[in-house]
Design a protein around this motif. Structure first.
Motif, PDB file in Angstrom:
ATOM      1  N   ARG A 326       0.821  -1.218   0.000  1.00 19.09           N
ATOM      2  CA  ARG A 326       0.000   0.000   0.000  1.00 19.09           C
ATOM      3  C   ARG A 326       0.849   1.260   0.000  1.00 19.09           C
ATOM      4  O   ARG A 326       0.516   2.252  -0.646  1.00 19.09           O
ATOM      5  CB  ARG A 326      -0.944  -0.005   1.205  1.00 19.09           C
ATOM      6  CG  ARG A 326      -1.748   1.273   1.344  1.00 19.09           C
ATOM      7  CD  ARG A 326      -2.728   1.207   2.498  1.00 19.09           C
ATOM      8  NE  ARG A 326      -3.850   0.315   2.203  1.00 19.09           N
ATOM      9  CZ  ARG A 326      -4.832   0.063   3.061  1.00 19.09           C
ATOM     10  NH1 ARG A 326      -4.815   0.614   4.262  1.00 19.09           N
ATOM     11  NH2 ARG A 326      -5.820  -0.743   2.718  1.00 19.09           N
ATOM     12  N   GLY A 327       1.957   1.253   0.695  1.00 20.59           N
ATOM     13  CA  GLY A 327       2.780   2.454   0.796  1.00 20.59           C
ATOM     14  C   GLY A 327       3.809   2.607  -0.311  1.00 20.59           C
ATOM     15  O   GLY A 327       4.579   3.577  -0.303  1.00 20.59           O
ATOM     16  N   GLY A 329       4.457   3.824  -3.578  1.00 21.12           N
ATOM     17  CA  GLY A 329       3.749   4.705  -4.491  1.00 21.12           C
ATOM     18  C   GLY A 329       3.944   4.386  -5.954  1.00 21.12           C
ATOM     19  O   GLY A 329       3.027   4.560  -6.761  1.00 21.12           O
ATOM     20  N   ARG A 335      -1.368  -2.103  -7.386  1.00 26.90           N
ATOM     21  CA  ARG A 335      -1.870  -2.462  -6.054  1.00 26.90           C
ATOM     22  C   ARG A 335      -3.274  -3.064  -6.138  1.00 26.90           C
ATOM     23  O   ARG A 335      -3.603  -4.029  -5.433  1.00 26.90           O
ATOM     24  CB  ARG A 335      -1.862  -1.233  -5.149  1.00 26.90           C
ATOM     25  CG  ARG A 335      -0.462  -0.701  -4.849  1.00 26.90           C
ATOM     26  CD  ARG A 335      -0.490   0.337  -3.742  1.00 26.90           C
ATOM     27  NE  ARG A 335      -1.182   1.544  -4.163  1.00 26.90           N
ATOM     28  CZ  ARG A 335      -0.587   2.597  -4.713  1.00 26.90           C
ATOM     29  NH1 ARG A 335       0.717   2.584  -4.925  1.00 26.90           N
ATOM     30  NH2 ARG A 335      -1.265   3.665  -5.056  1.00 26.90           N
TER      31      ARG A 335
END
Length: 449
Positions: A326-327, A329, A335
């Motif tokens: 999730r983190g 970018g 994702r």
């Protein structure tokens, strides 16, 4: 010299002797030593500041204008006779940082390569009257000999790079030079324009000091370019680390992630996706099973069928994977594919039971690529299906499990490019029941655990 093939040693020696022959006339003619020394010092300094990697693989990675600061060298081509221009690159090449041994051989190759390239380019420029047009700042006519010199620079660089790939890397002759010229010409042309600006200012009343101002914007652009590639390399390293962790944990699907990424790219290209989305989709295919890191190893390696409770645990891996990335970018749409690649068109998939177009496009692509590789891969507990049989199974399930458009795109890509499945288990191949070590059906959802 032991790490370099004999043919490569001979190739490097011939290039070095040819470079010496080209540069020797500078020692006997009326060479402008002050200009040569200043340009050589500038080139060496720029190479150190840009931290150019010299000959990165065995005998040498192609430069192709990437990672090397050519404006100063091309300015020398436009300003000096061929023999003197050949000498400008030598100090920078001999002093450059080299990461692999034998370092002196690699430095010698780089010096010879650039000396020969500069000599041919300077000879071409001079033969077309280029130095006179530079001295007179005769535009646009100065662009013609300069353009010819840049073209010669790229051609010679390509020929020499391909030769070292063929001799040192043992690349097939038909593949050694493939694509090298196209990758080299654009950056060399840009550097050539900057070099021409330097040369014209050098010959102007403002002198060499004004010419140095051209290096500032070029240096900034090269620094930005280098930062982009460092960031890209960091992304690739992150992906590799995650995939290796999954492969270590689930030995039955070793190599599966990379192949799913490749199949996903094949589908994406057939669909006409932009390059940026294709790259993101490749990441999605490679990382689709990263959530397995959150599943107990005993379940991934279990022999025999899963209990309903164990199956529910394994079916959490898309959510685990989504939480893990999730983190990150730069993954973008990837994702969503990691989270939803086990959804089915008819709504019977997991984790959320999405239907049809509710499933993200990337997830629909990865689902087809995942099942295709799972069916065609040979593992310790079963043999892989033929490609034709796997495609037939995908087509049978199109509209219920898979998006028909993605299945059709994969079929077209396979017809055009083919597929070469490999064994993904370290253990012997044995025929076995149609279930994996976790009791999951081998097809079409063999990638579904």
């Amino acid at each position: 010299m032991r790490s370099i093939a004999p043919w490569a040693r001979a190739y490097i020696l011939c290039a070095a002797l040819a470079a010496v022959a080209c540069a020797v006339p500078a020692l006997t003619s009326r060479t402008q030593w002050a200009a040569l020394a200043l340009l050589a010092a500038l080139y060496a300094g720029c190479e150190q500041l840009t931290r150019c990697r010299v000959i990165g693989r065995r005998a040498g990675a192609p430069a192709n204008g990437l990672g090397t600061f050519f404006p100063v060298l091309l300015a020398a081509v436009f300003l000096l006779p061929p023999a003197a221009a050949a000498l400008v690159a030598v100090p920078g090449a001999l002093l450059a940082r080299v990461e692999r041994r034998p370092r002196w051989v690699r430095r010698l190759w780089r010096a010879a390569q650039l000396a020969l390239t500069a000599w041919v380019s300077a000879w071409t420029h001079g033969a077309l009257g280029g130095r006179e047009t530079v001295a007179a700042a005769d535009f646009p006519y100065a662009l013609v000999p300069a353009g010819a010199a840049v073209l010669a620079f790229s051609v010679v660089l390509t020929v020499l790079d391909g030769g070292i790939l063929a001799t040192a890397e043992r690349a097939p002759a038909r593949a050694a030079w493939r694509g090298l010229f196209l990758r080299s010409f654009a950056p060399v042309a840009v550097h050539g324009l900057a070099g021409l600006m330097m040369a014209v200012l050098w010959r102007s009343p403002y002198g060499p000091l004004a010419a140095l101002l051209v290096l500032l914007p070029m240096g900034v652009s090269c620094w930005v370019f280098a930062q982009y590639h460092r960031e890209r390399a960091a992304h690739q390293a992150t992906i590799r680390a995650l995939v290796q962790a999954v492969d270590i944990k689930d030995r039955y699907t070793r190599g599966h992630s990379e192949r799913v990424g490749r199949a996903s790219v094949m589908i994406a290209r057939e669909l006409g996706m932009a390059d940026e989305r294709v790259e993101s989709l490749r990441f999605a295919g490679i990382l689709h099973d990263v959530g397995k890191l959150g599943v107990p190893t005993r379940l991934l390696r279990k022999d025999g069928p899963l209990t309903p409770e164990e199956r529910r645990v394994i079916e959490l891996h898309p959510e685990y994977g989504h939480e893990m990335v999730r983190g990150i970018g730069f993954l973008g749409e990837a994702r969503a594919a990691i989270l939803h690649h086990h959804e089915r068109i008819d709504g019977s998939g997991y984790p959320y039971g999405l239907v049809g177009r509710q499933i993200p496009e990337f997830a629909r692509v990865v689902a087809v690529a995942d099942a295709f590789d799972a069916m065609t891969s040979t593992r310790s507990y079963r043999r892989g299906r033929p490609v034709a049989a796997a495609v037939a199974e995908l087509s049978r399930c199109a509209g219920s499990q898979f998006d028909p458009a993605m299945v059709a795109a994969l079929r077209r890509a396979l017809d055009r490019h083919g597929w070469h499945p490999v064994v993904t288990s370290d253990t012997a191949e044995v025929p076995g029941p149609r279930h994996g070590p976790s009791g999951v059906p081998a097809a079409p959802g063999a990638g579904a655990r």
